[in-house]
Design an enzyme around this catalytic site. Structure first.
Site, mmCIF file in Angstrom:
data_model
loop_
_atom_site.group_PDB
_atom_site.id
_atom_site.type_symbol
_atom_site.label_atom_id
_atom_site.label_comp_id
_atom_site.label_asym_id
_atom_site.label_seq_id
_atom_site.Cartn_x
_atom_site.Cartn_y
_atom_site.Cartn_z
ATOM 1 N N SER A 34 0.854 -1.187 0.000
ATOM 2 C CA SER A 34 0.000 0.000 0.000
ATOM 3 C C SER A 34 0.889 1.235 0.000
ATOM 4 C CB SER A 34 -0.899 0.006 1.238
ATOM 5 O OG SER A 34 -1.462 1.291 1.387
ATOM 6 N N HIS A 59 -1.245 -1.512 -4.186
ATOM 7 C CA HIS A 59 -2.512 -1.096 -3.590
ATOM 8 C C HIS A 59 -2.537 0.424 -3.453
ATOM 9 C CE1 HIS A 59 -6.098 -1.911 -1.094
ATOM 10 N NE2 HIS A 59 -5.674 -0.923 -0.314
ATOM 11 N N ASP A 61 -4.700 3.626 -2.092
ATOM 12 C CA ASP A 61 -5.783 4.020 -1.187
ATOM 13 C C ASP A 61 -6.295 5.409 -1.526
ATOM 14 O OD1 ASP A 61 -6.038 1.804 0.674
ATOM 15 O OD2 ASP A 61 -3.977 2.278 1.244
ATOM 16 N N MET A 63 -8.855 8.309 -0.609
ATOM 17 C CA MET A 63 -9.660 8.784 0.532
ATOM 18 C C MET A 63 -10.127 10.207 0.273
ATOM 19 S SD MET A 63 -7.243 7.538 3.653
ATOM 20 C CE MET A 63 -6.584 5.875 3.745
ATOM 21 N N HIS A 92 -8.400 1.139 -4.139
ATOM 22 C CA HIS A 92 -9.334 0.958 -3.026
ATOM 23 C C HIS A 92 -10.030 2.294 -2.779
ATOM 24 C CE1 HIS A 92 -9.623 0.087 1.622
ATOM 25 N NE2 HIS A 92 -10.799 0.220 1.060
ATOM 26 N N MET A 94 -12.164 4.735 -0.920
ATOM 27 C CA MET A 94 -12.769 5.050 0.379
ATOM 28 C C MET A 94 -13.381 6.440 0.249
ATOM 29 S SD MET A 94 -9.739 3.526 2.733
ATOM 30 C CE MET A 94 -8.573 3.551 1.383
ATOM 31 N N MET A 163 -11.662 -5.481 5.497
ATOM 32 C CA MET A 163 -10.868 -4.490 6.238
ATOM 33 C C MET A 163 -10.557 -5.043 7.626
ATOM 34 S SD MET A 163 -10.225 -2.033 4.227
ATOM 35 C CE MET A 163 -9.269 -1.128 5.446
ATOM 36 N N ASP A 201 -6.816 -6.166 4.405
ATOM 37 C CA ASP A 201 -6.152 -4.854 4.379
ATOM 38 C C ASP A 201 -6.184 -4.220 5.770
ATOM 39 O OD1 ASP A 201 -5.228 -2.308 3.803
ATOM 40 O OD2 ASP A 201 -6.902 -1.766 2.485
ATOM 41 N N GLY A 202 -4.998 -3.977 6.322
ATOM 42 C CA GLY A 202 -4.888 -3.238 7.574
ATOM 43 C C GLY A 202 -4.165 -4.005 8.660
HETATM 44 C C1 DX5 Z 1 -6.404 1.931 5.472
HETATM 45 C C2 DX5 Z 1 -5.919 1.541 4.104
HETATM 46 C C3 DX5 Z 1 -4.843 0.543 4.087
HETATM 47 C C4 DX5 Z 1 -3.566 1.016 4.739
HETATM 48 C C5 DX5 Z 1 -2.885 -0.170 5.312
HETATM 49 O O1 DX5 Z 1 -7.521 2.735 5.340
HETATM 50 O O2 DX5 Z 1 -6.994 0.984 3.354
HETATM 51 O O3 DX5 Z 1 -4.565 0.080 2.780
HETATM 52 O O4 DX5 Z 1 -2.700 1.658 3.866
HETATM 53 O O5 DX5 Z 1 -1.807 0.278 6.020
HETATM 54 P P1 DX5 Z 1 -1.081 -0.590 7.113
HETATM 55 O O6 DX5 Z 1 -0.525 -1.795 6.423
HETATM 56 O O7 DX5 Z 1 -0.057 0.332 7.641
HETATM 57 O O8 DX5 Z 1 -2.124 -0.993 8.141
HETATM 58 ZN ZN ZN Z 2 -6.535 -0.022 1.407
#
Ligand code: DX5
Ligand code: ZN
Length: 251
Positions: A34, A59, A61, A63, A92, A94, A163, A201-202
């Protein structure tokens, strides 16, 4: 490939035979770094590093500061990433109103687009839009959302993203209840002969790779445990190694 055998009788002549169900699911586990955890001023270097580690997915993200309390990457960054790498871009979303942006992310070069169940009352439509725009659709559930909320779309997705933190930030602790959801998704897939891959993920790192892989996870998203190390390529290799060992032990 995963297979299941069942003993059956032909409906007309009663002849007994063994039917082997084949489910088109790759056994290999992939690590998806990510880039949220990378240094955004040096994204090219971060990408080269994980490419050296042998990944095939990146990946991304996205947001919006509304669906989650943070703002990160948008369409222009995905377009730049597309020019910088041949890795598959796993986007992804969000964001609120995901349908409004699917076409833009697809045109920018996304390969996979994941939409949160919680982000739209029209998940089925959003997933269909992703496919119409030439990308692989995936459905995502937050930690508070049960797998059952996806029952009507599981036959239509290429991946399901579980998640294992509340979305919005990297560096959070893994929520252990995610493991049971992964197992449940694997059982549902086997029972219904669905084709989706299971992504988590997470909070994923060397300490919990075996647990999620044994449960059935096939795409491991990891930010902090890869990019906040001195050698991201080595971190990727270590996680991939732990994943293949866990897969070999899986019964
Ligand atoms: C959180 C993201 C993840 C995040 C994961 O909202 O969707 O993809 O980047 O990060 P780590 O591996 O640090 O938990
Ligand atoms: Zn993510």
């Amino acid at each position: 490939m995963e297979g299941r055998k069942s003993r059956e009788n032909h409906p007309e002549c009663g002849y007994a035979y063994v039917r082997i169900w084949q489910v088109r699911v790759s056994a290999a586990v992939e690590v998806a770094p990510s880039i949220l955890a990378a240094d955004f001023a040096c994204l090219g270097d971060a990408i080269r590093a994980v490419e050296r580690g042998g990944v095939s997915l990146l990946h991304v993200d996205v947001m919006d500061g509304h669906f989650v309390p943070n703002i990160s990457i948008g369409v222009p960054v995905v377009a730049s990433l597309r020019k910088a790498t041949r890795l598959q871009l796993d986007v992804h979303l969000m964001i609120e109103n995901p349908e409004q942006y699917i076409e833009a992310f697809a045109s920018a070069g996304a390969d996979m687009i994941s939409v949160h169940q919680e982000a739209t009352p029209h998940l089925d439509r959003a997933l269909a839009m992703v496919r119409e725009h030439g990308c692989k659709p995936g459905a995502v559930i937050n930690p508070a959302t049960p797998v059952a909320m996806l029952s009507e779309v599981l036959g239509k997705v290429d991946h399901v993203l579980v998640m294992s933190v509340n979305p919005g930030f990297g560096g959070q602790a893994f929520i252990p209840e995610a493991t049971e959801k992964i197992r449940e998704l694997r059982e549902i897939r086997d029972r219904h002969h669905y084709n989706y891959r299971i992504e988590v993920d997470g909070g994923i790192g060397p300490e919990n790779v075996a647990e999620v892989v044994r449960a059935g996870a096939q795409i491991l998203v990891a930010g902090t445990s890869i990019f906040h190390t001195a050698d991201p390529a080595a971190a990727v290799r270590e996680m991939a190694h732990l994943a293949s060992e866990a897969l070999a032990q899986r019964v």
